[in-house]
Design a protein around this motif. Sequence first.
Motif, PDB file in Angstrom:
ATOM      1  N   ARG A 155     -12.328  33.078   7.920  1.00 49.00           N
ATOM      2  CA  ARG A 155     -11.591  31.839   8.153  1.00 49.00           C
ATOM      3  C   ARG A 155     -10.726  31.468   6.944  1.00 49.00           C
ATOM      4  O   ARG A 155      -9.584  31.035   7.084  1.00 49.00           O
ATOM      5  N   PHE A 156     -11.276  31.681   5.770  1.00 51.28           N
ATOM      6  CA  PHE A 156     -10.520  31.413   4.544  1.00 51.28           C
ATOM      7  C   PHE A 156      -9.311  32.335   4.435  1.00 51.28           C
ATOM      8  O   PHE A 156      -8.189  31.903   4.123  1.00 51.28           O
ATOM      9  N   LEU A 157      -9.511  33.615   4.715  1.00 48.73           N
ATOM     10  CA  LEU A 157      -8.442  34.594   4.544  1.00 48.73           C
ATOM     11  C   LEU A 157      -7.353  34.479   5.604  1.00 48.73           C
ATOM     12  O   LEU A 157      -6.225  34.913   5.370  1.00 48.73           O
ATOM     13  N   GLU A 158      -7.668  33.932   6.753  1.00 51.39           N
ATOM     14  CA  GLU A 158      -6.642  33.770   7.777  1.00 51.39           C
ATOM     15  C   GLU A 158      -5.452  32.972   7.244  1.00 51.39           C
ATOM     16  O   GLU A 158      -4.308  33.228   7.609  1.00 51.39           O
ATOM     17  N   ARG A 159      -5.748  32.017   6.376  1.00 50.82           N
ATOM     18  CA  ARG A 159      -4.666  31.207   5.800  1.00 50.82           C
ATOM     19  C   ARG A 159      -4.053  31.858   4.572  1.00 50.82           C
ATOM     20  O   ARG A 159      -2.881  31.645   4.271  1.00 50.82           O
ATOM     21  N   MET A 160      -4.830  32.669   3.881  1.00 43.72           N
ATOM     22  CA  MET A 160      -4.370  33.254   2.623  1.00 43.72           C
ATOM     23  C   MET A 160      -3.636  34.585   2.780  1.00 43.72           C
ATOM     24  O   MET A 160      -2.833  34.954   1.929  1.00 43.72           O
ATOM     25  N   LEU A 161      -3.921  35.295   3.859  1.00 46.24           N
ATOM     26  CA  LEU A 161      -3.409  36.655   3.980  1.00 46.24           C
ATOM     27  C   LEU A 161      -1.894  36.813   3.982  1.00 46.24           C
ATOM     28  O   LEU A 161      -1.401  37.861   3.559  1.00 46.24           O
ATOM     29  N   PRO A 162      -1.112  35.830   4.462  1.00 44.89           N
ATOM     30  CA  PRO A 162       0.342  36.032   4.398  1.00 44.89           C
ATOM     31  C   PRO A 162       0.851  36.389   3.007  1.00 44.89           C
ATOM     32  O   PRO A 162       1.804  37.163   2.871  1.00 44.89           O
ATOM     33  N   LEU A 163       0.205  35.869   1.970  1.00 45.82           N
ATOM     34  CA  LEU A 163       0.594  36.229   0.599  1.00 45.82           C
ATOM     35  C   LEU A 163       0.402  37.716   0.334  1.00 45.82           C
ATOM     36  O   LEU A 163       1.226  38.366  -0.308  1.00 45.82           O
ATOM     37  N   CYS A 164      -0.716  38.260   0.839  1.00 48.64           N
ATOM     38  CA  CYS A 164      -1.028  39.658   0.551  1.00 48.64           C
ATOM     39  C   CYS A 164      -0.389  40.627   1.523  1.00 48.64           C
ATOM     40  O   CYS A 164      -0.243  41.804   1.215  1.00 48.64           O
ATOM     41  N   ARG A 165      -0.026  40.145   2.700  1.00 49.90           N
ATOM     42  CA  ARG A 165       0.624  41.027   3.665  1.00 49.90           C
ATOM     43  C   ARG A 165       2.080  41.303   3.298  1.00 49.90           C
ATOM     44  O   ARG A 165       2.680  42.256   3.775  1.00 49.90           O
ATOM     45  N   ALA A 166       2.654  40.464   2.466  1.00 50.57           N
ATOM     46  CA  ALA A 166       4.041  40.655   2.037  1.00 50.57           C
ATOM     47  C   ALA A 166       4.130  41.827   1.070  1.00 50.57           C
ATOM     48  O   ALA A 166       3.304  41.963   0.163  1.00 50.57           O
ATOM     49  N   HIS A 167       5.130  42.662   1.245  1.00 52.54           N
ATOM     50  CA  HIS A 167       5.311  43.839   0.388  1.00 52.54           C
ATOM     51  C   HIS A 167       6.299  43.502  -0.729  1.00 52.54           C
ATOM     52  O   HIS A 167       7.348  42.916  -0.485  1.00 52.54           O
ATOM     53  N   THR A 168       5.957  43.897  -1.949  1.00 50.99           N
ATOM     54  CA  THR A 168       6.818  43.571  -3.085  1.00 50.99           C
ATOM     55  C   THR A 168       8.166  44.276  -3.028  1.00 50.99           C
ATOM     56  O   THR A 168       9.111  43.855  -3.699  1.00 50.99           O
ATOM     57  N   VAL A 169       8.267  45.340  -2.248  1.00 48.43           N
ATOM     58  CA  VAL A 169       9.575  45.979  -2.065  1.00 48.43           C
ATOM     59  C   VAL A 169      10.568  44.980  -1.484  1.00 48.43           C
ATOM     60  O   VAL A 169      11.754  44.971  -1.816  1.00 48.43           O
ATOM     61  N   ASP A 170      10.078  44.096  -0.618  1.00 52.91           N
ATOM     62  CA  ASP A 170      10.929  43.116   0.054  1.00 52.91           C
ATOM     63  C   ASP A 170      10.975  41.776  -0.679  1.00 52.91           C
ATOM     64  O   ASP A 170      11.410  40.774  -0.098  1.00 52.91           O
ATOM     65  N   PHE A 171      10.536  41.752  -1.925  1.00 58.52           N
ATOM     66  CA  PHE A 171      10.357  40.483  -2.610  1.00 58.52           C
ATOM     67  C   PHE A 171      11.658  39.666  -2.689  1.00 58.52           C
ATOM     68  O   PHE A 171      11.672  38.467  -2.395  1.00 58.52           O
ATOM     69  N   TYR A 172      12.760  40.298  -3.063  1.00 55.98           N
ATOM     70  CA  TYR A 172      14.038  39.584  -3.191  1.00 55.98           C
ATOM     71  C   TYR A 172      14.814  39.564  -1.881  1.00 55.98           C
ATOM     72  O   TYR A 172      15.474  38.571  -1.553  1.00 55.98           O
ATOM     73  N   THR A 173      14.740  40.638  -1.115  1.00 53.69           N
ATOM     74  CA  THR A 173      15.504  40.678   0.133  1.00 53.69           C
ATOM     75  C   THR A 173      14.967  39.678   1.154  1.00 53.69           C
ATOM     76  O   THR A 173      15.709  39.201   2.018  1.00 53.69           O
ATOM     77  N   ARG A 174      13.681  39.354   1.077  1.00 57.51           N
ATOM     78  CA  ARG A 174      13.090  38.397   2.022  1.00 57.51           C
ATOM     79  C   ARG A 174      12.855  37.033   1.394  1.00 57.51           C
ATOM     80  O   ARG A 174      12.333  36.134   2.047  1.00 57.51           O
ATOM     81  N   GLY A 175      13.199  36.871   0.123  1.00 60.15           N
ATOM     82  CA  GLY A 175      13.018  35.588  -0.549  1.00 60.15           C
ATOM     83  C   GLY A 175      11.577  35.112  -0.531  1.00 60.15           C
ATOM     84  O   GLY A 175      11.285  33.945  -0.221  1.00 60.15           O
ATOM     85  N   LEU A 176      10.643  36.006  -0.884  1.00 57.77           N
ATOM     86  CA  LEU A 176       9.225  35.720  -0.719  1.00 57.77           C
ATOM     87  C   LEU A 176       8.739  34.566  -1.607  1.00 57.77           C
ATOM     88  O   LEU A 176       7.874  33.790  -1.193  1.00 57.77           O
ATOM     89  N   TRP A 177       9.271  34.466  -2.830  1.00 53.39           N
ATOM     90  CA  TRP A 177       8.805  33.393  -3.706  1.00 53.39           C
ATOM     91  C   TRP A 177       9.184  32.025  -3.139  1.00 53.39           C
ATOM     92  O   TRP A 177       8.337  31.136  -3.030  1.00 53.39           O
ATOM     93  N   GLU A 178      10.419  31.880  -2.768  1.00 52.81           N
ATOM     94  CA  GLU A 178      10.868  30.599  -2.218  1.00 52.81           C
ATOM     95  C   GLU A 178      10.175  30.274  -0.904  1.00 52.81           C
ATOM     96  O   GLU A 178       9.906  29.102  -0.601  1.00 52.81           O
TER      97      GLU A 178
END
Length: 629
Positions: free
Chosen positions: A37-60
């Motif tokens: 239950r805890f990870l269901e909310r947290m996993l989007p952070l870890c499912r994101a790939h750093t290759v797409d960090f700037y192209t997908r605007g992950l930080w913002e």
Amino acid sequence: MSRRIREASTPVPGANRPLPPELPAETVVARLRAVARFLERMLPLCRAHTVDFYTRGLWEKMVALPPEAVLEALSGERLQQLLEEPPLQRPLEEAADICEFYDIFCENSQRLVNVQAFALAAKYYSMSNLGVCISLEQMLKALERTQQPKSEVEIKTDDFMNNKKSHEVQLMSELVDSIAKYYGLNQVIDLGSGKGYLSSFLSLQYNLKVYGIDSSNTNTHGANERNRKLKKHWKAYQRRGRGNVKEQVLEEANERPQQDKGKCKANISEKLLSTNNSLQSQAQVAAPDSILFETADVFTDSDKCITNKQYELHLGAQLQPEESNIPENAFLSILPADAVETDCSTRSNCRELCEEEKERRKMASLKEKASRSKEANVYSPLTSYVTAETELRDIVEDLEDCVMVGLHTCGDLAPSTLRLFTAKPEIKAVCSVGCCYHLLSEEHETQEDVLHGTLGFPMSRHLKEEGWFCGRNARMAACLALERVAIGQVLPTESLFYRAVLQVIVEEFYGVKRSDRNIGKVYSKSSSFLDYARKAFKKLELDESEISDSLIMEYFEKYKHRMNELEAFNMLKVVLGPCIEVLILLDRLCYLKEQDNIAWSGLVKLFDPIKSPRCFAVVALKKQTFTCK
């Protein structure tokens, strides 16, 4: 839900002590449900790939804080304090929604707004706080094996393997031997045996009959050769012992025929000098292990699993070569010079031996060969690809009641080990330490595995019914080493930054969104970002003549000041990684709790997580009566 612990009953006749305390299945399921239950909310952070960090605007998109604030809150010193804090006392059952309680995310934007609460919640759902794991000491004390002697001389594992592997082999072999002796078993099946370090140690040090099965024929061949050399010199190792070389040499001198007495005395000082030199040389080989950063390919340019060798933390200690670089004769170098068999034609003094001495050596050789012919082959490396459906008798002809083990079995081999254990009546106990979680098969990723029903994750009925999906990138985070980062390990931020900026160029300039081609290990071979980009374009089969050097560097300068965003983002993954590992391990434990033929099952903390980040073993014992051999 009550947190009371019940004692496991003795599963088989002849066991004179109860097994360690065991959590009831319903308690383990409750812990698994809370973590999920805890990870269901947290996993989007870890499912994101750093290759797409700037192209997908992950930080913002995901974080509403400046990167400096995140890096300060998750500094090495802060992480160490977090790890050293005692377990949180608030019962899990009271926290219906830990995310809302701590106000970790903004209710409207769903972005991270409280990094301190984020780290505290991750600590809350760590293995140490959940109360589902016992220590190796507790397990050994409960088993309290029959006091049978080991070999006459204890092998020093650092004589022929690096510090990390030595640490793992010594501790795991002690547990495996305890389980085997507790039930009177003599056979061990080592799945994913690799170079055979654990198998050799179990056979030589604990006199167990071991079959090491590995899918790589190269590994099997290497293990065979290594084991042949160890067995060849094992008797010499036993006779001499590292601390008694001098006494042994003098004893041999007194035993030699009178006519050779003078010759032997003349050689004693030379032999001792040679032995001392060998010991000094071996001490250099066994220098303190480097602290290595264990991660997954989310931190590389490749889609392949990386190894511990790729990131080193220099803490001022002398670095030790990796195990693959240790010479095959490193172990043998601690033996006296005459303990190593060589062709007589290469020894100048052979012709000078008296007839009586020649006859003595001949008889000793014949006696040793006769002894070997009666001796069972205590360690047999075999090559085979093992799945949950593998018929072990097709591989091991003399299969008998045994313990199945796996030391850092990669990907699906760990769950396959547990499935084999539950399905095969001959396997009475299992001790499995998995690794490479990102290589586990999951639904929606590998349809072939779905058709055969042999998914690596999830295994438990509970997560299957929930339709739980973790994702490859999130499982990569489970491979990270929080404890190592906490003591100063630096993440490979620059290489990740290079790859993320390259992706911007590939998408914006070349118009390529996805490519099946891997860049590989380009970063380590590049002198600058420009050099890196040029090499990468060739790997991706893009026409590098279309883009100028100046434009490539414009992209680099545009994002250079945002490198700390990428570093902070990966630190969030590092903190969350242990929670994902807990989910995977509790899923495996729940699977075992669901089986009717299991007498005891639990998680055991085997290793120091700084030396070996994948430090937890899944251990289980069956109810069936064991056949003592």
